[in-house]
Design an enzyme around this catalytic site. Sequence first.
Site, PDB file in Angstrom:
ATOM      1  N   CYS A 116       0.679  -1.223  -0.025  1.00 42.57           N
ATOM      2  CA  CYS A 116       0.026   0.032  -0.028  1.00 42.57           C
ATOM      3  C   CYS A 116       0.892   1.360  -0.040  1.00 42.57           C
ATOM      4  CB  CYS A 116      -0.754   0.077   1.422  1.00 42.57           C
ATOM      5  SG  CYS A 116      -1.931   1.520   1.454  1.00 42.57           S
ATOM      6  N   CYS A 145       0.777   4.937   6.722  1.00 46.71           N
ATOM      7  CA  CYS A 145      -0.134   4.827   8.341  1.00 46.71           C
ATOM      8  C   CYS A 145       0.976   4.022   9.087  1.00 46.71           C
ATOM      9  CB  CYS A 145      -1.360   4.099   8.165  1.00 46.71           C
ATOM     10  SG  CYS A 145      -2.375   4.659   6.893  1.00 46.71           S
ATOM     11  N   CYS A 180       0.433   0.342  10.256  1.00 45.64           N
ATOM     12  CA  CYS A 180      -0.123  -0.726   9.478  1.00 45.64           C
ATOM     13  C   CYS A 180       1.100  -1.558   8.647  1.00 45.64           C
ATOM     14  CB  CYS A 180      -0.858  -0.041   8.169  1.00 45.64           C
ATOM     15  SG  CYS A 180      -1.645  -1.298   7.182  1.00 45.64           S
ATOM     16  N   CYS A 214     -16.735  -9.148   5.218  1.00 44.57           N
ATOM     17  CA  CYS A 214     -16.078  -7.813   4.865  1.00 44.57           C
ATOM     18  C   CYS A 214     -14.813  -8.043   4.214  1.00 44.57           C
ATOM     19  CB  CYS A 214     -15.686  -7.279   6.105  1.00 44.57           C
ATOM     20  SG  CYS A 214     -17.078  -6.859   7.331  1.00 44.57           S
ATOM     21  N   CYS A 249     -19.511  -5.786   3.289  1.00 41.28           N
ATOM     22  CA  CYS A 249     -18.753  -4.521   3.528  1.00 41.28           C
ATOM     23  C   CYS A 249     -17.595  -4.810   3.054  1.00 41.28           C
ATOM     24  CB  CYS A 249     -18.457  -4.768   5.183  1.00 41.28           C
ATOM     25  SG  CYS A 249     -17.695  -3.020   5.589  1.00 41.28           S
ATOM     26  N   CYS A 251     -19.428   2.295   7.970  1.00 40.82           N
ATOM     27  CA  CYS A 251     -18.833   1.807   9.026  1.00 40.82           C
ATOM     28  C   CYS A 251     -17.305   2.630   9.190  1.00 40.82           C
ATOM     29  CB  CYS A 251     -18.175   0.159   8.753  1.00 40.82           C
ATOM     30  SG  CYS A 251     -17.311  -0.399   9.662  1.00 40.82           S
ATOM     31  N   ARG A 283     -18.052  -2.387  17.526  1.00 43.38           N
ATOM     32  CA  ARG A 283     -17.539  -3.163  17.186  1.00 43.38           C
ATOM     33  C   ARG A 283     -16.098  -3.391  18.050  1.00 43.38           C
ATOM     34  NH1 ARG A 283     -16.891  -3.978  11.683  1.00 43.38           N
ATOM     35  NH2 ARG A 283     -18.721  -4.776  11.634  1.00 43.38           N
TER      36      ARG A 283
END
Length: 344
Positions: free
Chosen positions: A45, A49, A52, A89, A120, A180, A252
């Site tokens: 990616c 972040c 991550c 998801c 999702c 979400c 959640r």
Amino acid sequence: MEEIEALFALPFNDLLFRAQQVHRAHFDPNAVQVSTLLSIKTGACPEDCKYCPQSGHYNTGLGKEKLLEIEKVVEQARAAKEAGASRFCMGAAWRSPQEKDLRVVTEMVGRVKALGLETCMTLGMVDVDQAKRLAEAGLDYYNHNLDTSPEYYGEIITTRSYADRLDTLANVREAGMKVCSGGILGMGEAPRDRAALLQQLVRLDPHPESVPINMLVKVPGTPMENVEDMDPLEFIRAIAVARILMPKSHVRLSAGREQMDESTQALAFLAGANSIFYGDTLLTTGNPQVERDRALFDKLGLHPEPIASDTRDAHSDDEHTEIALAHAIQRQRDDARFYDATQG
């Protein structure tokens, strides 16, 4: 902010009592919505972040993988349903989906919905057109977390702005999908940042239908690997405040649950958490295994929440089949069943 901080400052027992009152007014207190999350495209990616392992900026030993074949995704979704999940998801490590990606994932949505599951996706930023195409394919929920407060955000991510995230959420809502969105706690933020994160979520109108509250999973190789552990009771406080502020949302208990003992998880459910990820993996970090989850549910007298009767999609089984077939025909025309999603 003063009102939210006052909730955080309540005596612990008083806070949980208030959260339980709110929770029982809107939900079956012993029902937990169960989702399974599958990484449909892993690693490489371009975002930075700091928490991550999928970021291409850090060496975490995570290999990059192509976008999963549709049949593999359907197979995993079928297994998730058999294990008790009501929502499936799918997450892809992209900044934003490209056109060739979107054609594939929209077919995935139709095929998974045809199994009778809620769907999702989290694919990065989406514009209005992309969001509408996902909605037309039948996607029920789109996940895009705010991560932390606006003030602390720059310490965590520099390649995407806070406004970018809010814009994506607005596009999702405009397209008619459910939202979400939540955040990650334990990244070195101050208590005021936790309150400010919840304030941003509460300002969304309407509130997100699903609010994942994550505990940082410290992955070796990321800049966050040595961050000081968060006090579990402070995490429970955040769950309770989220429940009070967003009474009709599913809160959640998400990433980091594997590191929590059963007592901490039980407190989270008492504080108003009523949704979990269920299965063997949570994207690229661990998640308690199915049998452990079932055993905990039995101990606490919890049961999976059934799929809501007012789920956004109202297609019949025949319509699901027609949608999936149309996507399959389009995919054959595009001749793009296999490609390297990590390129470009």
